[in-house]
Design an enzyme around this catalytic site. Structure first.
Site, PDB file in Angstrom:
ATOM      1  CG  HIS A 155      -2.035  -0.988   1.133  1.00  0.00           C
ATOM      2  ND1 HIS A 155      -3.333  -0.634   0.881  1.00  0.00           N
ATOM      3  CD2 HIS A 155      -2.033  -2.340   1.212  1.00  0.00           C
ATOM      4  CE1 HIS A 155      -4.090  -1.720   0.823  1.00  0.00           C
ATOM      5  NE2 HIS A 155      -3.324  -2.774   1.021  1.00  0.00           N
ATOM      6  CG  ASP A 363      -0.083   9.183   0.883  1.00  0.00           C
ATOM      7  OD1 ASP A 363      -0.153   7.999   1.246  1.00  0.00           O
ATOM      8  OD2 ASP A 363      -0.742  10.098   1.393  1.00  0.00           O
TER       9      ASP A 363
HETATM   10  P1  ADQ Z   1      -3.067   5.879   4.805  1.00  0.00           P
HETATM   11  O1  ADQ Z   1      -1.676   6.324   4.984  1.00  0.00           O
HETATM   12  O2  ADQ Z   1      -3.824   5.652   6.049  1.00  0.00           O
HETATM   13  O3  ADQ Z   1      -3.180   4.565   3.908  1.00  0.00           O
HETATM   14  P2  ADQ Z   1      -5.040   7.285   3.014  1.00  0.00           P
HETATM   15  O4  ADQ Z   1      -4.989   6.586   1.729  1.00  0.00           O
HETATM   16  O5  ADQ Z   1      -5.226   8.747   2.873  1.00  0.00           O
HETATM   17  O6  ADQ Z   1      -3.768   7.064   3.911  1.00  0.00           O
HETATM   18  O7  ADQ Z   1      -6.251   6.712   3.821  1.00  0.00           O
HETATM   19  C1  ADQ Z   1      -6.732   7.280   4.989  1.00  0.00           C
HETATM   20  C2  ADQ Z   1      -8.154   6.782   5.212  1.00  0.00           C
HETATM   21  O8  ADQ Z   1      -8.523   7.010   6.553  1.00  0.00           O
HETATM   22  C3  ADQ Z   1      -9.151   7.507   4.327  1.00  0.00           C
HETATM   23  O9  ADQ Z   1     -10.121   6.624   3.886  1.00  0.00           O
HETATM   24  C4  ADQ Z   1      -9.726   8.549   5.273  1.00  0.00           C
HETATM   25  O10 ADQ Z   1     -11.053   8.925   4.986  1.00  0.00           O
HETATM   26  C5  ADQ Z   1      -9.641   7.862   6.614  1.00  0.00           C
HETATM   27  N1  ADQ Z   1      -9.399   8.860   7.660  1.00  0.00           N
HETATM   28  C6  ADQ Z   1      -8.337   9.654   7.778  1.00  0.00           C
HETATM   29  N2  ADQ Z   1      -8.489  10.491   8.825  1.00  0.00           N
HETATM   30  C7  ADQ Z   1      -9.676  10.209   9.371  1.00  0.00           C
HETATM   31  C8  ADQ Z   1     -10.424  10.740  10.479  1.00  0.00           C
HETATM   32  N3  ADQ Z   1      -9.988  11.773  11.210  1.00  0.00           N
HETATM   33  N4  ADQ Z   1     -11.602  10.188  10.770  1.00  0.00           N
HETATM   34  C9  ADQ Z   1     -12.053   9.156  10.006  1.00  0.00           C
HETATM   35  N5  ADQ Z   1     -11.421   8.638   8.958  1.00  0.00           N
HETATM   36  C10 ADQ Z   1     -10.248   9.154   8.643  1.00  0.00           C
HETATM   37  C11 ADQ Z   1      -2.244   3.668   3.291  1.00  0.00           C
HETATM   38  C12 ADQ Z   1      -1.206   4.324   2.381  1.00  0.00           C
HETATM   39  C13 ADQ Z   1      -1.917   5.190   1.346  1.00  0.00           C
HETATM   40  C14 ADQ Z   1      -2.912   4.336   0.554  1.00  0.00           C
HETATM   41  C15 ADQ Z   1      -3.806   3.559   1.491  1.00  0.00           C
HETATM   42  C16 ADQ Z   1      -4.694   2.575   0.741  1.00  0.00           C
HETATM   43  O11 ADQ Z   1      -0.309   5.109   3.154  1.00  0.00           O
HETATM   44  O12 ADQ Z   1      -0.984   5.780   0.466  1.00  0.00           O
HETATM   45  O13 ADQ Z   1      -3.725   5.190  -0.236  1.00  0.00           O
HETATM   46  O14 ADQ Z   1      -3.061   2.819   2.448  1.00  0.00           O
HETATM   47  O15 ADQ Z   1      -3.939   1.721  -0.052  1.00  0.00           O
END
Ligand code: ADQ
Length: 494
Positions: A155, A363
């Site tokens: 990921h 990311d």
């Molecule tokens: P993350 O680093 O966690 O994921 P991201 O892809 O942005 O990053 O996902 C975060 C998720 O958590 C989103 O669905 C978001 O809505 C949710 N989220 C964040 N803050 C929140 C909050 N305060 N309350 C509720 N929900 C919240 C890792 C990798 C990424 C990759 C994903 C998926 O680092 O690059 O996109 O996996 O493969």
């Protein structure tokens, strides 16, 4: 057709409606609910003694979770996974630390988890392992005699070989990766980094069709960018746009523009630079004073890792400094909230924001960028400002793409987004929605699993052909997967 077994470090909270901050949890749960299957991994609890997996059935998904001892947690999770691999894979070697003992713990936990999973596997199951915590997992299962197809999806980014080589056991890790039948990355750049490591290191080669032959193994390697369900998000954001917290925010804005960011609190997300670029916007454009606010939502994660405590303190300092510099009696420029929100509510909040500000320094993909766009009102959509270093930038041509290290450029993009005419906002939004629909979450899952099934089928056909006619020799092309004896079988044969 056999079941799908998903393996990830952390099995997400199983109660519906609980916020699951973390892209893997969000993506995997949505994908698994549709197909049904087993989700195996750490429960999130630390335990005094290892115990058998706890099995829980909810709808179509069976959750099988195990606890970790404090020592396992410290060495495998906090140590090698999050203090060596995570920073290095996000190009932050300066924050990485390597301890041989922690790597030993990482290997030990992979072996232990594989032993816990093995009795739950049925002959027709296919196994899909996720993320950097579990790179050695296929090798551990093969050592136990598991013959099922096993795929791996990373990921987070895979860094270029020069950076990857700063992790002392880099070669062993890449060798472990080659024990999967399919290895998937978020972007083509990540896939290329893997191929470069293999080819430039003289470990093997890749063919046009995505097959890699390295260390006597054949595997398929590809880019499988993770998606979302944009229409479900659009629906939720519309339904939640009238909920109380969303209404309160709308009232508090009193006609001001809103820039919104949502991230886990992590140094890879570039939050300090983000605040500073917003500061630059206010510094260069006094006309914006009192007319725009930045809402940053960032729930803390991995709070017991030292660097995460440091970044939290820094950000509080930055937000305080910038607010102290510009705030007026009735206007606070940066609202900085360290909490999680229920997912649908978050989508309702996104709909309110004029600008989605997604500017990580690195990311893998970044789902927030996609969720922000999907949450918009099609008649009056907001604008996405997106870092070139998010995997999502390869896929979202309608975004204003910025280099997050360039504060002036980012401030200019924010200004442009805040002032963009409706026709241009709509056209950018429509372009991006079309892409999100075309490459949604089912496409991600199905493309990966179809590849896994076909590589496994090809391998078993080749194996049967070979055992029927041993004199036929080796496959004539690198694109034909060879049968792969498990390391244990090889050792016996040797
Ligand atoms: P993350 O680093 O966690 O994921 P991201 O892809 O942005 O990053 O996902 C975060 C998720 O958590 C989103 O669905 C978001 O809505 C949710 N989220 C964040 N803050 C929140 C909050 N305060 N309350 C509720 N929900 C919240 C890792 C990798 C990424 C990759 C994903 C998926 O680092 O690059 O996109 O996996 O493969």
């Amino acid at each position: 057709m056999g079941r799908l077994i998903v393996v990830s470090n952390r099995v997400a909270p199983t109660q519906e409606g609980r916020p699951a901050a973390g892209g893997l949890a969000v993506g995997v749960l949505d994908a698994l609910k549709e197909t049904g299957g087993v989700w195996f991994g750490w429960s999130g609890e630390t335990v005094a003694e290892p115990a058998p997996a706890v099995i829980e059935q909810q709808g179509s998904v069976t959750y099988a979770t195990v606890g970790l001892t404090r020592r396992d947690y410290d060495q495998y999770y906090k140590g090698f996974s999050n203090t060596t691999l995570w920073p290095t894979f996000h190009y932050r070697n300066d924050l990485a630390r390597y301890e041989r003992q922690e790597y030993g713990g990482y290997l030990r936990v992979n072996v232990a988890l594989a032993r816990q999973l093995q009795p739950l596997i049925e002959p027709d199951d296919i196994i899909w392992v996720h993320d950097y915590h579990l790179i050695p997992f296929a090798r551990c299962l093969r050592d136990l005699g598991v013959k099922n197809p096993i795929g791996f999806f990373l990921h987070i980014p895979l860094p270029v070989p020069e950076v990857l080589r700063s992790v002392p056991p880099h070669e062993e890790l890449m060798k472990f990766m080659c024990h999967y039948d399919v290895v998937g990355f978020q972007t083509d750049a990540d896939r290329q980094a893997f191929v470069d490591y293999i080819e430039r290191g003289g470990h093997g080669n890749a063919s046009e069709d995505g097959m890699v032959h390295a260390w006597d193994r054949f595997l398929k390697v590809g880019a499988y960018p993770i998606g979302i369900y944009p229409d479900a998000i659009a629906k939720a954001s519309g339904q939640f746009s009238d909920r109380k917290p969303v209404r309160s925010l709308r009232d508090a804005m009193r006609g001001r523009k809103l820039i919104m960011s949502v991230d886990r609190l992590d140094y890879s997300k570039g939050l300090a630079e983000r605040f500073q670029a917003f500061e630059r916007l206010l510094q260069n454009g006094p006309g914006w004073h009192g007319r725009v606010s930045l809402l940053q939502i960032a729930p803390p994660t991995r709070s017991d890792v030292q660097t995460y405590q440091t970044i939290r303190r820094n950000l509080e300092g930055e937000a305080g400094r910038i607010n102290g510099r510009f705030a007026q009696l009735d206007w606070t420029p940066i609202q900085y909230l360290n909490r999680k929100y229920e997912r649908n509510l978050l989508m309702g909040l996104f709909r309110l924001a004029d600008v989605g500000y997604v500017a990580p320094l690195r990311d893998g993909m970044n789902l927030v960028a996609k969720e922000y766009v999907a949450s918009q009102d099609p008649d009056d959509p907001g604008v996405l400002v997106l870092s070139q270093f998010a995997g999502a930038a390869e896929q979202m041509p309608g975004a204003l793409v910025v280099n997050p290290y360039d504060l002036n450029q980012t401030a200019e993009a924010l200004e442009r987004a805040l002032s963009m005419p409706l026709a241009e906002r709509r056209s950018r939004y429509e372009d991006m929605m079309a892409g999100l629909r075309k490459n949604n979450l089912s496409v991600w899952r199905d493309t990966f699993l179809d590849d896994l099934r076909s590589v496994a089928t090809a391998a078993s056909v080749t194996a049967k052909a070979r055992s029927a006619a041993p004199a036929a020799g080796a496959p004539s092309s690198a694109s034909v997967p060879a049968p792969v004896p498990s390391p244990a079988a090889k050792a016996k044969a040797g």
